[in-house]
Design an enzyme around this catalytic site. Structure first.
Site, short mmCIF file in Angstrom:
data_model
loop_
_atom_site.label_atom_id
_atom_site.label_comp_id
_atom_site.label_asym_id
_atom_site.label_seq_id
_atom_site.Cartn_x
_atom_site.Cartn_y
_atom_site.Cartn_z
N LEU A 16 -15.30 52.06 22.72
CA LEU A 16 -16.12 52.97 23.51
C LEU A 16 -16.68 52.27 24.75
O LEU A 16 -17.45 52.86 25.50
CB LEU A 16 -17.28 53.52 22.66
CG LEU A 16 -16.90 54.52 21.57
CD1 LEU A 16 -18.13 54.96 20.80
CD2 LEU A 16 -16.21 55.74 22.16
N LYS A 66 -11.62 36.92 20.64
CA LYS A 66 -12.90 36.31 21.01
C LYS A 66 -12.85 34.78 21.01
O LYS A 66 -13.56 34.13 21.78
CB LYS A 66 -14.01 36.81 20.09
CG LYS A 66 -14.36 38.26 20.38
CD LYS A 66 -15.52 38.77 19.57
CE LYS A 66 -15.73 40.25 19.92
NZ LYS A 66 -16.97 40.81 19.42
N ASP A 102 -22.87 39.32 22.05
CA ASP A 102 -22.95 39.92 20.71
C ASP A 102 -24.19 39.44 19.96
O ASP A 102 -24.80 40.17 19.18
CB ASP A 102 -21.73 39.55 19.86
CG ASP A 102 -20.47 40.30 20.29
OD1 ASP A 102 -20.60 41.43 20.77
OD2 ASP A 102 -19.37 39.73 20.14
N GLY A 126 -17.61 39.20 5.03
CA GLY A 126 -16.62 38.99 6.08
C GLY A 126 -16.78 37.64 6.74
O GLY A 126 -17.83 36.99 6.61
N ASN A 150 -16.27 36.26 1.63
CA ASN A 150 -15.07 36.74 2.32
C ASN A 150 -13.89 36.74 1.37
O ASN A 150 -13.77 35.85 0.53
CB ASN A 150 -14.76 35.85 3.53
CG ASN A 150 -13.75 36.50 4.45
OD1 ASN A 150 -13.93 37.64 4.86
ND2 ASN A 150 -12.67 35.79 4.76
N ARG A 151 -13.05 37.78 1.50
CA ARG A 151 -11.87 37.88 0.62
C ARG A 151 -11.07 36.58 0.64
O ARG A 151 -10.73 36.02 -0.38
CB ARG A 151 -11.01 39.06 1.09
CG ARG A 151 -9.72 39.22 0.34
CD ARG A 151 -8.94 40.38 0.89
NE ARG A 151 -8.61 40.22 2.31
CZ ARG A 151 -7.92 41.10 3.02
NH1 ARG A 151 -7.52 42.22 2.47
NH2 ARG A 151 -7.65 40.87 4.30
N GLU A 153 -11.36 33.01 0.95
CA GLU A 153 -12.48 32.06 0.90
C GLU A 153 -12.34 30.93 1.92
O GLU A 153 -13.33 30.42 2.46
CB GLU A 153 -12.62 31.50 -0.51
CG GLU A 153 -13.97 30.85 -0.72
CD GLU A 153 -14.21 30.41 -2.15
OE1 GLU A 153 -13.43 30.77 -3.04
OE2 GLU A 153 -15.19 29.67 -2.36
N GLY A 233 -23.59 50.02 13.43
CA GLY A 233 -23.53 49.03 14.51
C GLY A 233 -23.61 49.60 15.92
O GLY A 233 -23.36 48.89 16.90
#
Ligand code: ATR
Length: 265
Positions: A16, A66, A102, A126, A150-151, A153, A233
Site C-alpha cells: 500500500l 531488506k 521500521d 518469526g 521460529n519454525r 530454529e 500492523g
C-alpha cells in the site's frame, strides 16, 4: 523536475506504499511520483545505479530485499547498521544511504496503543526481515525480556548472534507472555492459522500482528475470543512511511483519520 520514488519487493502487489505516498505527495503538492516494482535479485545493482544517476530519488525496500540491498549501498544509518535491515534508500552528498524507519514505525505504533512495555515479557513469532527492527524497538522501550520462536530454529540462532539477550523457544511451544507479536507471514492468507496454545495465555494480554492486510488475521481473531487485546500492523506501516517521507521530502505528513481511512478505501 519530477522526482521518482519506488517500493521494491517480491511479491509487491499487496504493497500500500504507493497509495499512501502518492496521497501525501498530492496533499503537500510535491512534484514526484511513487510506484511499485517487482524486483529480482539480479536487478538490485542496476536499480541502485539509477539512484546514483538521479533517475530514481528514493526507494522503499520490502521482503525479501531488506538485507540483500546492503552490499550495494555506500553508508548505513546507525539503526540500519545494527538491525542489518534497510527499508529506505536515498542519495545524500553523492552517497547512497540506507536507513531503517521500521524501528521507529513499530515503536510509535506500540506507544500509541498505550500498552505498558517497560519490564514486560514479549514473545516474537518469526525470524524474518522485520524481526531485528522489532527487537530494537522493544529494547528502546525497555522491554524486560524477549523470547523468540521460529519454525526454522537455525534462523533464530542466527538472530541471537546479533541480539544475545533473546531467548529461543521451540516452535509450537507457548508460555505466558505479556505481549505476543506475529512477525511471520502466517495470516497473509485469510485461512492461515498459527499453532498457539491460547489456553496457556492469561486474559488481557496484548497480541500484535505485523500483518495489516487482511486487517484481522486468525491470530488476532482467536486472541480476541480468548480475551486478548489486539492490534494489527497498519499504524506501523503508516509511521514507517511517514518517516521515509520526511527523509525524502523534508515534510512531516500528517496522520489523521482521513489518511488512515483512505488506506482502507
Ligand atoms: P524472510 O525470511 O525472507 O525475511 P519473511 O516474510 O520476512 O521472509 O519471514 C517469513 C517468516 O514467516 C519466517 O520466520 C518464516 O519461518 P521460517 O524461517 O521457518 O521460514 C515464517 N513462516 C512462513 N510461513 C510459515 C509457516 N507455514 N509456518 C511457520 N512459520 C512460517
Amino acid at each position: 523536475m519530477k522526482k521518482n520514488f519506488l517500493v521494491i519487493g517480491n511479491p509487491i502487489d499487496h504493497s500500500l506504499s504507493p497509495k499512501l505516498h502518492n496521497y501525501w505527495i498530492k496533499k503537500y503538492r510535491i512534484n514526484a511520483v511513487y510506484e511499485k516494482k517487482l524486483l529480482h535479485n539480479s536487478e538490485i545493482e542496476d536499480l541502485i545505479f539509477n539512484i546514483r544517476e538521479e533517475k530514481i530519488h528514493g526507494l522503499n525496500v520490502t521482503v525479501p530485499f531488506k538485507k540483500m540491498v546492503i552490499p550495494f549501498l555506500d553508508e548505513l544509518s546507525e539503526e540500519a547498521k545494527i538491525s542489518q535491515s534497510v527499508n529506505t534508500i536515498y542519495k545524500k552528498d553523492d552517497k547512497i544511504i540506507g536507513d531503517n524507519t521500521d524501528i521507529e514505525g513499530f515503536k510509535l505504533s506500540l506507544e500509541k496503543t498505550g500498552q505498558e512495555i517497560k519490564n514486560k515479557k514479549a514473545l516474537i513469532l518469526g525470524a524474518g526481515g522485520v524481526v531485528p527492527s522489532i527487537i530494537m524497538a522493544l529494547k528502546k522501550m525497555q522491554i524486560g525480556k524477549i523470547c523468540l520462536s521460529n519454525r526454522t530454529e537455525l534462523k533464530a540462532i542466527e538472530l541471537k548472534k546479533n541480539f544475545p539477550e533473546i531467548e529461543i523457544i521451540k516452535w509450537g511451544n507457548t508460555l505466558d507472555f505479556d505481549i505476543i507479536i506475529n512477525a511471520t507471514s502466517i495470516g497473509l492468507k485469510e485461512e492461515d492459522e498459527i499453532n498457539i496454545n491460547y489456553q496457556q495465555i492469561s486474559k488481557n494480554k496484548f497480541f500484535y500482528d505485523v500483518i495489516y492486510n487482511p486487517p484481522e488475521t486468525n491470530f488476532l481473531k482467536i486472541a480476541k475470543k480468548h480475551g486478548g487485546i489486539t492490534k494489527n500492523g497498519k499504524m506501523m506501516f503508516i509511521y514507517q512511511a511517514q518517516k521515509a517521507f520526511f527523509i525524502w521530502h523534508k515534510v512531516i505528513p500528517e496522520i489523521d483519520n482521513e489518511t488512515i481511512n483512505f488506506l482502507d478505501a
